[in-house]
Each structure stands twice: as C-alpha cells, then as structure tokens.
Design a protein around this motif. Structure first.
Motif, PDB file in Angstrom:
ATOM      1  N   ASN A 191     -73.111  18.523  21.408  1.00  0.00           N
ATOM      2  CA  ASN A 191     -72.719  19.064  22.709  1.00  0.00           C
ATOM      3  C   ASN A 191     -71.389  18.489  23.204  1.00  0.00           C
ATOM      4  N   TYR A 192     -70.699  17.773  22.319  1.00  0.00           N
ATOM      5  CA  TYR A 192     -69.379  17.202  22.636  1.00  0.00           C
ATOM      6  C   TYR A 192     -69.446  16.358  23.907  1.00  0.00           C
ATOM      7  N   ALA A 193     -70.478  15.505  23.963  1.00  0.00           N
ATOM      8  CA  ALA A 193     -70.696  14.680  25.151  1.00  0.00           C
ATOM      9  C   ALA A 193     -70.360  13.212  24.902  1.00  0.00           C
ATOM     10  N   CYS A 203     -71.418   5.073  33.828  1.00  0.00           N
ATOM     11  CA  CYS A 203     -70.407   6.117  33.969  1.00  0.00           C
ATOM     12  C   CYS A 203     -69.567   5.890  35.215  1.00  0.00           C
ATOM     13  N   GLU A 204     -68.437   6.541  35.223  1.00  0.00           N
ATOM     14  CA  GLU A 204     -67.559   6.432  36.368  1.00  0.00           C
ATOM     15  C   GLU A 204     -68.077   7.280  37.531  1.00  0.00           C
ATOM     16  N   GLY A 205     -67.717   6.890  38.744  1.00  0.00           N
ATOM     17  CA  GLY A 205     -68.053   7.688  39.924  1.00  0.00           C
ATOM     18  C   GLY A 205     -69.531   7.656  40.278  1.00  0.00           C
ATOM     19  N   ASP A 206     -69.924   8.622  41.085  1.00  0.00           N
ATOM     20  CA  ASP A 206     -71.299   8.724  41.570  1.00  0.00           C
ATOM     21  C   ASP A 206     -72.141   9.505  40.559  1.00  0.00           C
ATOM     22  N   TRP A 207     -72.304   8.927  39.371  1.00  0.00           N
ATOM     23  CA  TRP A 207     -72.957   9.651  38.285  1.00  0.00           C
ATOM     24  C   TRP A 207     -74.449   9.844  38.508  1.00  0.00           C
ATOM     25  N   GLN A 208     -75.099   8.899  39.239  1.00  0.00           N
ATOM     26  CA  GLN A 208     -76.553   8.989  39.411  1.00  0.00           C
ATOM     27  C   GLN A 208     -76.981  10.273  40.117  1.00  0.00           C
ATOM     28  N   SER A 209     -76.178  10.712  41.070  1.00  0.00           N
ATOM     29  CA  SER A 209     -76.557  11.889  41.861  1.00  0.00           C
ATOM     30  C   SER A 209     -76.289  13.200  41.125  1.00  0.00           C
ATOM     31  N   GLN A 210     -75.654  13.142  39.965  1.00  0.00           N
ATOM     32  CA  GLN A 210     -75.284  14.368  39.263  1.00  0.00           C
ATOM     33  C   GLN A 210     -76.059  14.576  37.962  1.00  0.00           C
ATOM     34  N   LEU A 211     -77.071  13.745  37.734  1.00  0.00           N
ATOM     35  CA  LEU A 211     -77.877  13.884  36.532  1.00  0.00           C
ATOM     36  C   LEU A 211     -78.639  15.211  36.546  1.00  0.00           C
ATOM     37  N   ASN A 212     -78.662  15.877  35.411  1.00  0.00           N
ATOM     38  CA  ASN A 212     -79.321  17.187  35.304  1.00  0.00           C
ATOM     39  C   ASN A 212     -80.149  17.202  34.018  1.00  0.00           C
ATOM     40  N   TRP A 213     -81.369  16.662  34.097  1.00  0.00           N
ATOM     41  CA  TRP A 213     -82.178  16.466  32.907  1.00  0.00           C
ATOM     42  C   TRP A 213     -82.633  17.783  32.282  1.00  0.00           C
ATOM     43  N   ALA A 214     -83.059  18.727  33.120  1.00  0.00           N
ATOM     44  CA  ALA A 214     -83.591  19.988  32.589  1.00  0.00           C
ATOM     45  C   ALA A 214     -82.540  20.751  31.785  1.00  0.00           C
ATOM     46  N   LYS A 215     -81.358  20.845  32.319  1.00  0.00           N
ATOM     47  CA  LYS A 215     -80.295  21.578  31.633  1.00  0.00           C
ATOM     48  C   LYS A 215     -79.772  20.811  30.426  1.00  0.00           C
ATOM     49  N   ALA A 216     -79.778  19.489  30.540  1.00  0.00           N
ATOM     50  CA  ALA A 216     -79.221  18.669  29.462  1.00  0.00           C
ATOM     51  C   ALA A 216     -80.015  18.803  28.171  1.00  0.00           C
ATOM     52  N   GLN A 221     -78.843  27.661  25.507  1.00  0.00           N
ATOM     53  CA  GLN A 221     -77.621  27.501  26.303  1.00  0.00           C
ATOM     54  C   GLN A 221     -76.904  28.827  26.514  1.00  0.00           C
ATOM     55  N   GLY A 222     -77.633  29.919  26.383  1.00  0.00           N
ATOM     56  CA  GLY A 222     -77.036  31.227  26.623  1.00  0.00           C
ATOM     57  C   GLY A 222     -76.322  31.778  25.407  1.00  0.00           C
ATOM     58  N   ASP A 223     -75.805  32.987  25.558  1.00  0.00           N
ATOM     59  CA  ASP A 223     -75.063  33.647  24.481  1.00  0.00           C
ATOM     60  C   ASP A 223     -73.580  33.327  24.607  1.00  0.00           C
ATOM     61  N   HIS A 224     -73.006  32.857  23.510  1.00  0.00           N
ATOM     62  CA  HIS A 224     -71.591  32.509  23.500  1.00  0.00           C
ATOM     63  C   HIS A 224     -70.989  32.947  22.171  1.00  0.00           C
ATOM     64  N   ILE A 225     -69.729  33.295  22.209  1.00  0.00           N
ATOM     65  CA  ILE A 225     -69.039  33.666  20.973  1.00  0.00           C
ATOM     66  C   ILE A 225     -69.025  32.488  20.015  1.00  0.00           C
ATOM     67  N   SER A 226     -68.849  31.297  20.562  1.00  0.00           N
ATOM     68  CA  SER A 226     -68.851  30.079  19.762  1.00  0.00           C
ATOM     69  C   SER A 226     -69.242  28.914  20.656  1.00  0.00           C
ATOM     70  N   PHE A 227     -69.923  27.916  20.041  1.00  0.00           N
ATOM     71  CA  PHE A 227     -70.288  26.702  20.766  1.00  0.00           C
ATOM     72  C   PHE A 227     -69.325  25.556  20.449  1.00  0.00           C
ATOM     73  N   GLU A 228     -68.260  25.853  19.721  1.00  0.00           N
ATOM     74  CA  GLU A 228     -67.297  24.822  19.371  1.00  0.00           C
ATOM     75  C   GLU A 228     -66.679  24.230  20.624  1.00  0.00           C
ATOM     76  N   ALA A 235     -71.421  17.382  34.235  1.00  0.00           N
ATOM     77  CA  ALA A 235     -72.625  16.688  34.703  1.00  0.00           C
ATOM     78  C   ALA A 235     -73.732  16.744  33.648  1.00  0.00           C
ATOM     79  N   THR A 236     -73.851  17.872  32.998  1.00  0.00           N
ATOM     80  CA  THR A 236     -74.887  18.018  31.966  1.00  0.00           C
ATOM     81  C   THR A 236     -74.561  17.165  30.747  1.00  0.00           C
ATOM     82  N   ARG A 237     -73.315  17.179  30.333  1.00  0.00           N
ATOM     83  CA  ARG A 237     -72.914  16.342  29.192  1.00  0.00           C
ATOM     84  C   ARG A 237     -73.075  14.859  29.542  1.00  0.00           C
ATOM     85  N   MET A 238     -72.747  14.518  30.763  1.00  0.00           N
ATOM     86  CA  MET A 238     -72.887  13.126  31.191  1.00  0.00           C
ATOM     87  C   MET A 238     -74.344  12.694  31.138  1.00  0.00           C
TER      88      MET A 238
END
Length: 334
Positions: A191-193, A203-216, A221-228, A235-238
């Motif tokens: 996921n290039y995280a 992590c830098e900044g207010d990282w605790q309030s931006q955690l997104n476990w469900a999405k992470a 992750q939806g339809d994409h031409i490429s995941f590269e 926030a999700t990568r973090m």
C-alpha cells in the motif's frame, strides 16, 4: 545431486528469489512488463525496433522501460528455475520410500499457487491483497523447504535441562506474532505506506485522531486502473504504518522472551539457534529504524525483506527443534 543437497540449494535459491522480488517491488518495477508470463508479447524484454513496434501496438498507452522490465523478467526467470528445482525435489521424494512425500507435494502445490499469484499481481495491476499474498507465498515456500531439510537431516539435540511446559507454547506464540508482523510488513509495502510516518518513535502531528482501522485493513479498495503507488489517503496509510510499528514491539518481546529462555535452559543446537535468532532481530530492528531515518533507501529496504525471511527461518528452526526435543523427552520417559 542428492535430495538433501538439492533441498539445500533450493533454500538458497528461494532466498535469492525473495530478495529479487523485494528489489523489483521496491524499484517500482512490479508492472515493468504489463503482461504475463512474457513481456510486451515477447519471452524477453523487447529491444529491437520491430519488437518495440509490436509492443507499441499491443500497449499503445505504455512506454517500454527496459530497466524495470528486465528486473521483472529476471525475477520471473529465477522463480521459474526454482519451480523446476522443486519439481525435481518432488520426483526424488516420491522415489525414496523414507522421504516426506506429503510435505514435498505441499511445496509443489504452493509453487503452482505462487505462480498464479505472480500472474494476478500483474493482471490485477498490483492489487495490495494479491501483492501481499505473493510475498507471503514466498516466505511460506522457503519455510516449508527448510522444514523439508530438517526432516531429511536429524537434529543433533542436546540439552542439560528438560523443556519447561511453557516453552513450546512460547515458541508458537513467537512464530505466530512474527508471521503477523510479516503480513503487516507486506501490507505496508503493497500500500506504499512505508514513508507514511517519517519521525520516531511516533508519527508527526496529531496522528492519533486520524487513525482509520476499518479502511486500513479492508482488502477491497475499489476499482482502479492500477494500484501502483497506492490508492489510499495519508491517514489510512499512516494507520497501516503505525500498526506495523506497534506490532514490531509485540513481536520483539516474544522473540526476546523465547531467546532468553533457550539461552538459560539449553546448550547445543537450541542455544546456538537462539543466539542467531536474537542477532537477526537486532539487525532487523536496526534496518526498520534506518528505513525511517534515511527515507527508505533501496538497499536497506531490500535487506529488511531478506532479514525478515532469515528471522522467520530461525524461529521455524527453533520451533521444530523444540518439538523434536519434546518428542525425545516423551520417548525417554516411557
């Protein structure tokens, strides 16, 4: 070549394939060839004018990047050679009455599935769940090959004290936490995280309030031409990155705990294996920190993958050795 020597060679070769796969992925060359098993419709990277013209006709939206394409094809060639080696191992195992036939068959089946994952990695354009599965397949393959080697090579176990009742459970816990950590590492990479957090220890900044476990940790992750280069927001990568860091602490605790118990309770094979395991853990943690401090240099990131494989092999060896020791203790008590 004897079966045992062939298995030894295949373990070394599997390690080379893992390193090459990591180097290819980290060099952003996972889609260096947009098709499979060839490259732009050829068995090798197109270089002649007529080959490049054909590639342009087949993939008009792409430009042949030879250096990336060769990385991808070399990885495929090496994987193919490893597959042939494992086929030879399967044949030799079935010809020898005492050889572990079921284990060799499982290894051969895993190679086939691993080839499918390699194909899907390309055809599904680096979908993270497939990329992580391909990485785990490589680690599983080399671990099973090592188990096959130990099945063919009786361990020379010696110990001065009987195994404590908890040591077998502790070995399995160490192995389980390490496998989860490798999965998290693969998920972070796919996921290039890896650079979602660039400071230590947090992590830098207010990282605790931006955690997104469900999405992470959603495999969808939806339809994409490429995941590269990734499709998730910062926030999700973090969140993925933080999970990998936190679980690294949990994994280290169990491995250190196991290593110290073996150092104090045993001599010979298990004690030596514990020293190697603890040394690899120190190297692996240092490489992980270096990835953050030096912003993911290619050599360090590749080494991080390689040492993870070696650390897994050391824990697998210790777990197998403890199991064998417990079996000997049981037989001697009868």
């Amino acid at each position: 070549m004897t079966l045992k020597r062939l298995v030894q060679c295949s373990i070394v070769f599997a390690f080379i394939v893992i390193l090459m796969g990591a180097f290819t992925r980290l060099s952003d060359a996972g889609l260096g060839c947009p098709d499979w098993p060839g490259c732009y419709g050829h068995l090798a990277v197109p270089s002649e004018t007529h080959e490049l013209d054909k590639a342009k006709q087949l993939y008009p939206e792409l430009t042949v990047e030879s250096h990336k394409a060769w990385l991808e094809m070399i990885h495929r060639y090496l994987a193919g050679i490893l597959g042939l080696m494992i086929l030879a191992i399967l044949i030799l195992c079935w010809r020898q009455p005492s050889a572990p036939k079921k284990l060799s068959a499982a290894i051969a089946a895993l190679v086939i599935f691993q080839a499918l994952l390699g194909m899907w990695t390309v055809t599904m354009k680096l979908m993270p769940i497939v990329v992580m599965g391909h990485l785990l397949g490589g680690f599983s393959l080399i671990s099973l090959l090592l188990l096959l080697y130990w099945r063919l090579t009786p361990l020379q176990l010696s110990h001065t004290m009987s195994l404590s009742p908890s040591i077998k459970l502790l070995a399995w816990l160490a192995l389980g936490t390490l496998i989860i950590q490798i999965m998290l590492g693969g998920w972070t990479s796919s996921n290039y995280a890896a650079l979602a957090c660039t400071t230590l220890p947090f992590c830098e900044g207010d990282w605790q309030s931006q955690l997104n476990w469900a999405k992470a940790f959603s495999p969808f992750q939806g339809d994409h031409i490429s995941f590269e280069y990734g499709v998730l927001d910062w926030a999700t990568r973090m969140t993925i990155h933080v999970s990998h860091r936190v679980w690294a602490i949990v994994t280290s605790i169990f491995i250190i705990w196991l290593g110290l118990k073996l150092l104090f309770q045993h001599q010979g094979f298990l004690r030596t294996s514990a020293i190697i395991m603890l040394g690899l853990l120190v190297v692996q943690v240092s490489l992980g920190i270096s990835n953050i401090v030096f912003h993911l240099p290619l050599s360090v990131a590749t080494a991080h993958n390689g040492v993870a494989a070696l650390l897994l092999l050391s824990v697998v060896t210790i777990t197998f050795g403890i199991y064998q020791t417990a079996q000997e203790d049981h037989r001697s008590s009868l």
